[in-house]
Write a protein that holds these residues in place. Structure first.
Motif, PDB file in Angstrom:
ATOM      1  N   GLU A  73      -0.770  -6.418  14.520  1.00  0.00           N
ATOM      2  CA  GLU A  73       0.406  -6.085  15.330  1.00  0.00           C
ATOM      3  C   GLU A  73       0.910  -7.243  16.174  1.00  0.00           C
ATOM      4  O   GLU A  73       2.054  -7.229  16.615  1.00  0.00           O
ATOM      5  CB  GLU A  73       0.095  -4.885  16.248  1.00  0.00           C
ATOM      6  CG  GLU A  73      -0.158  -3.589  15.479  1.00  0.00           C
ATOM      7  CD  GLU A  73      -0.324  -2.379  16.390  1.00  0.00           C
ATOM      8  OE1 GLU A  73      -0.289  -2.537  17.622  1.00  0.00           O
ATOM      9  OE2 GLU A  73      -0.489  -1.272  15.843  1.00  0.00           O
ATOM     10  N   ARG A 130       3.823  10.859   2.607  1.00  0.00           N
ATOM     11  CA  ARG A 130       4.443  11.574   3.726  1.00  0.00           C
ATOM     12  C   ARG A 130       4.844  12.964   3.236  1.00  0.00           C
ATOM     13  O   ARG A 130       5.155  13.145   2.068  1.00  0.00           O
ATOM     14  CB  ARG A 130       5.702  10.839   4.204  1.00  0.00           C
ATOM     15  CG  ARG A 130       5.447   9.429   4.745  1.00  0.00           C
ATOM     16  CD  ARG A 130       4.752   9.495   6.099  1.00  0.00           C
ATOM     17  NE  ARG A 130       4.476   8.182   6.651  1.00  0.00           N
ATOM     18  CZ  ARG A 130       3.312   7.543   6.512  1.00  0.00           C
ATOM     19  NH1 ARG A 130       2.326   8.080   5.802  1.00  0.00           N
ATOM     20  NH2 ARG A 130       3.125   6.381   7.074  1.00  0.00           N
ATOM     21  N   TYR A 166       2.201  -3.717  11.490  1.00  0.00           N
ATOM     22  CA  TYR A 166       3.562  -3.633  12.011  1.00  0.00           C
ATOM     23  C   TYR A 166       4.161  -5.006  12.297  1.00  0.00           C
ATOM     24  O   TYR A 166       5.374  -5.166  12.322  1.00  0.00           O
ATOM     25  CB  TYR A 166       3.585  -2.765  13.279  1.00  0.00           C
ATOM     26  CG  TYR A 166       3.145  -1.324  13.069  1.00  0.00           C
ATOM     27  CD1 TYR A 166       3.114  -0.764  11.783  1.00  0.00           C
ATOM     28  CD2 TYR A 166       2.776  -0.516  14.142  1.00  0.00           C
ATOM     29  CE1 TYR A 166       2.716   0.556  11.593  1.00  0.00           C
ATOM     30  CE2 TYR A 166       2.382   0.805  13.955  1.00  0.00           C
ATOM     31  CZ  TYR A 166       2.354   1.331  12.682  1.00  0.00           C
ATOM     32  OH  TYR A 166       1.968   2.631  12.498  1.00  0.00           O
ATOM     33  N   ASP A 192     -11.748   0.334   1.647  1.00  0.00           N
ATOM     34  CA  ASP A 192     -10.812   0.598   2.746  1.00  0.00           C
ATOM     35  C   ASP A 192     -11.580   0.875   4.042  1.00  0.00           C
ATOM     36  O   ASP A 192     -12.709   1.360   3.997  1.00  0.00           O
ATOM     37  CB  ASP A 192      -9.974   1.837   2.376  1.00  0.00           C
ATOM     38  CG  ASP A 192      -8.639   1.878   3.085  1.00  0.00           C
ATOM     39  OD1 ASP A 192      -8.387   1.032   3.951  1.00  0.00           O
ATOM     40  OD2 ASP A 192      -7.842   2.786   2.759  1.00  0.00           O
ATOM     41  N   GLU A 236       0.860  -1.189   0.000  1.00  0.00           N
ATOM     42  CA  GLU A 236       0.000   0.000   0.000  1.00  0.00           C
ATOM     43  C   GLU A 236       0.891   1.232   0.000  1.00  0.00           C
ATOM     44  O   GLU A 236       1.828   1.341   0.799  1.00  0.00           O
ATOM     45  CB  GLU A 236      -0.925   0.035   1.213  1.00  0.00           C
ATOM     46  CG  GLU A 236      -1.742   1.348   1.250  1.00  0.00           C
ATOM     47  CD  GLU A 236      -2.815   1.424   2.320  1.00  0.00           C
ATOM     48  OE1 GLU A 236      -2.881   0.526   3.173  1.00  0.00           O
ATOM     49  OE2 GLU A 236      -3.584   2.408   2.288  1.00  0.00           O
TER      50      GLU A 236
END
Ligand code: C2E
Ligand code: MG
Ligand code: MG
Ligand code: MG
Length: 297
Positions: free
Chosen positions: A249, A70, A268, A189, A66
């Protein structure tokens, strides 16, 4: 300008009486400053892209990435999209920014596809905001980008939030069909955070459903979230959609998702969003580890 006036009328309507104070004045000024800075950001190349891998929960191969924007602000440092995408959306700057993201993402990923570091079945996903989605030039822009970057259409996926689709359902279906005609895939999404009705979900030509992080977050402590996640996975499969869990996670979350046949995971636990160079290394290491059997999470 008119857009801004609209924005603030809406914002003020949403806010309680007690917030209507100096604070508000301050944020109007901040908003205006941000609009000006955003204009400069485009001109001065201050935006960068990071890519977060999505992995198969069956064999842990990388199924795609994805794209996440930034902003490298000269004074404020790295700014995440939650802080400027809503403003860019209100001012219309999202169209230019979004077009830039789409083209850059395809350009940057095309080399990984050509070198075979990303398999031809992998997809690069790009987020589309509501204003981009209804931009009459969107589909032409997609076609142009595919042409100039030589990315096969089946390697591109557009992520659209549930709330964007629900704004005007009939128009959304028409735009989605037009996008699908280019061969590009569509993912819904943040699923579960909007207010979509199931009768519409079945009419949308959706390839992928992304279960929102808020449902994954409290697995295995929250039994209700587990029930909802399991049910959404089963429903999506019955509707022939692929399911991606966002924000994975922990190993406990992974185990639960695997037990419930979730197709892919992003979070993550597998990888943070990466620069192109980091992604290159991630892909090579991930492949090597899987091939020599030393892969473990
Ligand atoms: P999203 O599309 O739902 O993207 C996933 C967000 O979750 C990303 O935040 C990602 O960094 C974060 N995330 C991924 N894994 C984990 C995890 O395990 N734990 C936690 N706590 N977070 C995780 P990010 O990059 O800050 O982006 C936020 C939102 O901004 C995105 O949500 C998307 O809606 C929007 N956005 C990002 N890039 C773009 C863009 O190029 N265009 C548009 N229109 N929107 C964008
Ligand atoms: Mg997304
Ligand atoms: Mg999401
Ligand atoms: Mg999300």
């Amino acid at each position: 300008n008119a857009d801004l006036a609209m924005y603030w009328a809406k914002e003020m309507g949403r806010n309680n009486f007690q917030f209507f104070s100096e604070d508000m004045n301050h944020s109007i000024l901040e908003h205006l400053a941000l609009e000006k800075e955003l204009k400069e950001a485009i001109q001065r190349n201050q935006f960068t892209l990071v890519f977060q891998p999505k992995v198969s929960l069956f064999d842990y191969s990388t199924t795609g990435v994805e794209t996440l924007i930034r902003w490298e602000h000269p004074e404020k440092g790295l700014i995440t999209p939650d802080h400027f995408i809503p403003v860019a959306e209100e001012t219309g700057q999202i169209i230019d920014i979004g077009n830039w993201v789409l083209e850059q993402a395809c350009r940057q990923i095309s080399s990984l596809l050509r070198e075979g570091i990303l398999p031809p079945t992998a997809k690069v996903a790009v987020n589309l905001s509501a204003k981009q989605f209804t931009d009459p030039n969107l589909v032409q822009h997609i076609r142009t980008v595919l042409e100039i970057t030589k990315i096969p259409p089946q390697c591109l996926e557009l992520e659209i939030t549930e709330s964007t689709l629900m704004e005007d359902v009939e128009t959304a279906i028409a735009i989605m069909q037009e996008i699908k005609s280019t061969g590009v895939a569509i993912a819904i999404d943040d699923f579960g955070t909007g207010y979509s009705s199931l009768s519409y979900i079945k009419r949308f030509p959706i390839d992928v459903l992304k279960v929102d992080r808020s449902f994954v977050m409290d697995i295995p402590d929250d039994k209700n979230d587990m029930a909802i996640t399991a049910a959404v996975i089963a429903m999506a499969h019955k509707l022939s959609m692929n399911v991606v869990a966002e924000g994975v996670e922990t190993r406990e979350q992974l185990q639960f998702l695997r037990q419930n046949n979730c197709d892919e995971g992003q979070g993550y636990l597998f990888s943070r969003p990466l620069s192109l160079g980091q992604l290159h290394r991630f892909l090579i290491e991930n492949k090597a580890r899987r091939e020599n059997g030393t892969y473990h999470i």
